[in-house]
Design a protein around this motif. Structure first.
Motif, PDB file in Angstrom:
ATOM      1  N   LEU B  13      63.388  11.629  21.606  1.00  0.00           N
ATOM      2  CA  LEU B  13      64.097  11.721  20.331  1.00  0.00           C
ATOM      3  C   LEU B  13      63.670  12.967  19.564  1.00  0.00           C
ATOM      4  O   LEU B  13      64.489  13.626  18.914  1.00  0.00           O
ATOM      5  CB  LEU B  13      63.819  10.469  19.493  1.00  0.00           C
ATOM      6  N   LEU B  14      62.398  13.293  19.660  1.00  0.00           N
ATOM      7  CA  LEU B  14      61.905  14.481  18.959  1.00  0.00           C
ATOM      8  C   LEU B  14      62.554  15.741  19.536  1.00  0.00           C
ATOM      9  O   LEU B  14      62.888  16.672  18.794  1.00  0.00           O
ATOM     10  CB  LEU B  14      60.383  14.552  19.092  1.00  0.00           C
ATOM     11  N   ALA B  15      62.746  15.751  20.844  1.00  0.00           N
ATOM     12  CA  ALA B  15      63.414  16.898  21.480  1.00  0.00           C
ATOM     13  C   ALA B  15      64.871  16.991  21.016  1.00  0.00           C
ATOM     14  O   ALA B  15      65.391  18.090  20.771  1.00  0.00           O
ATOM     15  CB  ALA B  15      63.337  16.769  22.992  1.00  0.00           C
ATOM     16  N   ARG B  16      65.507  15.840  20.897  1.00  0.00           N
ATOM     17  CA  ARG B  16      66.893  15.840  20.408  1.00  0.00           C
ATOM     18  C   ARG B  16      66.957  16.339  18.971  1.00  0.00           C
ATOM     19  O   ARG B  16      67.871  17.075  18.587  1.00  0.00           O
ATOM     20  CB  ARG B  16      67.473  14.427  20.493  1.00  0.00           C
ATOM     21  N   TYR B  17      65.973  15.924  18.180  1.00  0.00           N
ATOM     22  CA  TYR B  17      65.922  16.398  16.788  1.00  0.00           C
ATOM     23  C   TYR B  17      65.765  17.922  16.760  1.00  0.00           C
ATOM     24  O   TYR B  17      66.470  18.616  16.012  1.00  0.00           O
ATOM     25  CB  TYR B  17      64.761  15.734  16.056  1.00  0.00           C
ATOM     26  N   ALA B  18      64.867  18.423  17.588  1.00  0.00           N
ATOM     27  CA  ALA B  18      64.622  19.867  17.614  1.00  0.00           C
ATOM     28  C   ALA B  18      65.856  20.628  18.092  1.00  0.00           C
ATOM     29  O   ALA B  18      66.043  21.793  17.739  1.00  0.00           O
ATOM     30  CB  ALA B  18      63.431  20.170  18.506  1.00  0.00           C
ATOM     31  N   ALA B  19      66.693  19.958  18.894  1.00  0.00           N
ATOM     32  CA  ALA B  19      67.910  20.601  19.392  1.00  0.00           C
ATOM     33  C   ALA B  19      69.054  20.520  18.399  1.00  0.00           C
ATOM     34  O   ALA B  19      70.152  20.998  18.679  1.00  0.00           O
ATOM     35  CB  ALA B  19      68.324  19.961  20.721  1.00  0.00           C
ATOM     36  N   ALA B  24      69.156  11.885  15.733  1.00  0.00           N
ATOM     37  CA  ALA B  24      67.790  11.687  16.214  1.00  0.00           C
ATOM     38  C   ALA B  24      66.812  11.497  15.062  1.00  0.00           C
ATOM     39  O   ALA B  24      65.854  10.723  15.170  1.00  0.00           O
ATOM     40  CB  ALA B  24      67.358  12.869  17.077  1.00  0.00           C
ATOM     41  N   ALA B  25      67.057  12.186  13.952  1.00  0.00           N
ATOM     42  CA  ALA B  25      66.147  12.063  12.809  1.00  0.00           C
ATOM     43  C   ALA B  25      66.151  10.632  12.272  1.00  0.00           C
ATOM     44  O   ALA B  25      65.086  10.063  11.992  1.00  0.00           O
ATOM     45  CB  ALA B  25      66.550  13.042  11.720  1.00  0.00           C
ATOM     46  N   ARG B  63      58.294  19.196  11.313  1.00  0.00           N
ATOM     47  CA  ARG B  63      57.969  20.625  11.454  1.00  0.00           C
ATOM     48  C   ARG B  63      57.398  20.958  12.838  1.00  0.00           C
ATOM     49  O   ARG B  63      57.557  22.085  13.309  1.00  0.00           O
ATOM     50  CB  ARG B  63      56.977  21.040  10.365  1.00  0.00           C
ATOM     51  N   VAL B  64      56.723  20.003  13.450  1.00  0.00           N
ATOM     52  CA  VAL B  64      56.128  20.287  14.761  1.00  0.00           C
ATOM     53  C   VAL B  64      57.142  20.102  15.891  1.00  0.00           C
ATOM     54  O   VAL B  64      56.899  20.533  17.023  1.00  0.00           O
ATOM     55  CB  VAL B  64      54.895  19.377  14.989  1.00  0.00           C
ATOM     56  N   ALA B  65      58.264  19.509  15.577  1.00  0.00           N
ATOM     57  CA  ALA B  65      59.253  19.160  16.614  1.00  0.00           C
ATOM     58  C   ALA B  65      59.643  20.336  17.510  1.00  0.00           C
ATOM     59  O   ALA B  65      59.664  20.195  18.744  1.00  0.00           O
ATOM     60  CB  ALA B  65      60.486  18.532  15.976  1.00  0.00           C
ATOM     61  N   PRO B  66      59.967  21.531  16.955  1.00  0.00           N
ATOM     62  CA  PRO B  66      60.398  22.625  17.849  1.00  0.00           C
ATOM     63  C   PRO B  66      59.319  23.065  18.833  1.00  0.00           C
ATOM     64  O   PRO B  66      59.637  23.615  19.893  1.00  0.00           O
ATOM     65  CB  PRO B  66      60.741  23.757  16.869  1.00  0.00           C
ATOM     66  N   ASP B  67      58.060  22.838  18.484  1.00  0.00           N
ATOM     67  CA  ASP B  67      56.963  23.285  19.347  1.00  0.00           C
ATOM     68  C   ASP B  67      56.354  22.149  20.158  1.00  0.00           C
ATOM     69  O   ASP B  67      55.344  22.354  20.833  1.00  0.00           O
ATOM     70  CB  ASP B  67      55.856  23.929  18.481  1.00  0.00           C
ATOM     71  N   TRP B  68      56.942  20.962  20.062  1.00  0.00           N
ATOM     72  CA  TRP B  68      56.352  19.807  20.742  1.00  0.00           C
ATOM     73  C   TRP B  68      56.459  19.966  22.256  1.00  0.00           C
ATOM     74  O   TRP B  68      57.515  20.270  22.778  1.00  0.00           O
ATOM     75  CB  TRP B  68      57.047  18.517  20.315  1.00  0.00           C
ATOM     76  N   GLN B  69      55.346  19.785  22.936  1.00  0.00           N
ATOM     77  CA  GLN B  69      55.318  19.859  24.388  1.00  0.00           C
ATOM     78  C   GLN B  69      55.328  18.439  24.939  1.00  0.00           C
ATOM     79  O   GLN B  69      54.350  17.706  24.770  1.00  0.00           O
ATOM     80  CB  GLN B  69      54.053  20.581  24.865  1.00  0.00           C
ATOM     81  N   THR B  70      56.417  18.070  25.580  1.00  0.00           N
ATOM     82  CA  THR B  70      56.505  16.720  26.143  1.00  0.00           C
ATOM     83  C   THR B  70      55.391  16.507  27.154  1.00  0.00           C
ATOM     84  O   THR B  70      55.177  17.329  28.026  1.00  0.00           O
ATOM     85  CB  THR B  70      57.870  16.516  26.818  1.00  0.00           C
ATOM     86  N   GLY B  71      54.680  15.416  26.973  1.00  0.00           N
ATOM     87  CA  GLY B  71      53.584  15.100  27.872  1.00  0.00           C
ATOM     88  C   GLY B  71      52.225  15.475  27.342  1.00  0.00           C
ATOM     89  O   GLY B  71      51.208  15.069  27.899  1.00  0.00           O
ATOM     90  N   GLN B  72      52.181  16.241  26.248  1.00  0.00           N
ATOM     91  CA  GLN B  72      50.874  16.645  25.724  1.00  0.00           C
ATOM     92  C   GLN B  72      50.159  15.446  25.109  1.00  0.00           C
ATOM     93  O   GLN B  72      48.945  15.360  25.146  1.00  0.00           O
ATOM     94  CB  GLN B  72      51.022  17.751  24.684  1.00  0.00           C
TER      95      GLN B  72
END
Lengths: 120, 191
Positions: B13-19, B24-25, B63-72
């Motif tokens: 969902l966070l990736a969808r928000y960033a897109a 998603a929000a 704010r961190v959504a665009p830089d979120w690394q899935t799996g971190q």
């Protein structure tokens, strides 16, 4: 039975079961997030959300393979147009066939482009 | 907080928000907002402050959504950690409160219905939680109310698993002592 404890010790604590019952009660009685707070959270989300990328001309160029792809596309278009108006001798005159002309490229006594007929 | 088997749902969902997906929000806010608020409420014992912390923590998530690394990391673990830090900051800015200044829960009327009894128990527990040192309080809330596993709590509090076990054990012991004087509010026949 409370081994090693006095009555006053027992008075100063509660049992594990009673504490667990308190935890269980806390899990089911949590106050919901107020609607006003949720509205503020959603407003924040909308304010800082990145915009969805638009398919602008740059995106089209990328989709077609970038500059090399576009160059190849233009070259192929020009060559196709040239072949269409002046087919080589080994190819049938598709334009003439489509337009109903009787003349065939094989019948022409002309050079590679056939324009000398026009010029006499 | 009991959806341990969906580690990727929030990240997706966070990736969808960033897109740029506006839906998603709302989904993320509905999934995570109440959890954040619950954690902050238990740790701070103050609804208004808990709302502020919730909004602040969620803003950091946006704010961190665009830089979120899935799996971190799990989104919830990251978010719990943010909330813990925000709560710590607020608790340390508060003036010291003596135990005597903490309000006792209201005595339930003899004819109170069961739900009033339940509210009294919850209030009694919150009052007792407020007396714990902040790290013990966080560990107890995350372990026994939010239901997290010790390794995840260790990641949230940035300590070892053994330290979490120690914090929860000492916290429970202190809670049992703090609640001993409120048997009437608890309504248990504690033998």
């Amino acid at each position: 039975m409370h081994w090693g404890t006095t009555m006053s010790d027992v008075d100063k604590t509660i049992s594990d079961d009673a504490l667990e019952a308190c935890f269980e009660q806390a899990r089911v009685t949590q106050a919901p997030l107020p609607e006003a707070a949720m509205a503020r959270i959603l407003a924040d989300a909308a304010a800082v959300q990145p915009r969805a990328p638009r398919m602008a001309w740059r995106a089209w160029v990328r989709a077609l393979g970038g500059a090399p792809g576009i160059g190849g596309l233009i070259t192929a278009t020009c060559v196709g147009f040239w072949i269409g108006i002046a087919p080589p001798q080994m190819l049938p005159d598709v334009g003439g066939i489509v337009l109903g002309a009787e003349v065939s490229a094989f019948d022409l006594d002309a050079d590679g482009f056939g324009w000398d007929l026009e010029e006499g | 907080m009991h959806e341990r088997n969906e580690p990727d749902a929030d990240a997706a969902l966070l990736a969808r928000y960033a897109a740029g997906d506006p839906a998603a929000a709302a989904l993320l806010a509905q999934r995570l907002g109440p959890r954040v608020y619950a954690q902050a409420s238990r740790i701070l014992g103050d609804a208004t402050e808990a709302e502020d912390v919730t909004q602040d923590a969620m803003m950091r998530l946006w704010r961190v959504a665009p830089d979120w690394q899935t799996g971190q990391a799990k989104v919830t673990t990251w978010l719990y950690r943010v909330v813990a830090n925000l709560c710590t900051d607020r608790l340390r800015k508060r003036p010291a409160t003596s135990l005597d200044a903490i309000a006792e829960p209201a005595d339930p009327a003899p004819s109170a219905a069961q739900h009033l009894q339940n509210v009294a128990r919850a209030d009694a527990l919150q009052t007792a939680l407020d007396t714990l040192p902040e790290r013990q309080r966080m560990a107890v809330v995350l372990r026994h109310i939010e239901g997290l596993a010790n390794p995840e709590i260790a990641a949230i509090l940035d300590v070892g698993v053994e330290a979490v076990e120690s914090l929860t054990a000492r916290g429970k012991k202190a809670l049992k002592g703090a609640l001993a004087g409120q048997r009437d509010a608890l309504g248990y026949d504690d033998e």
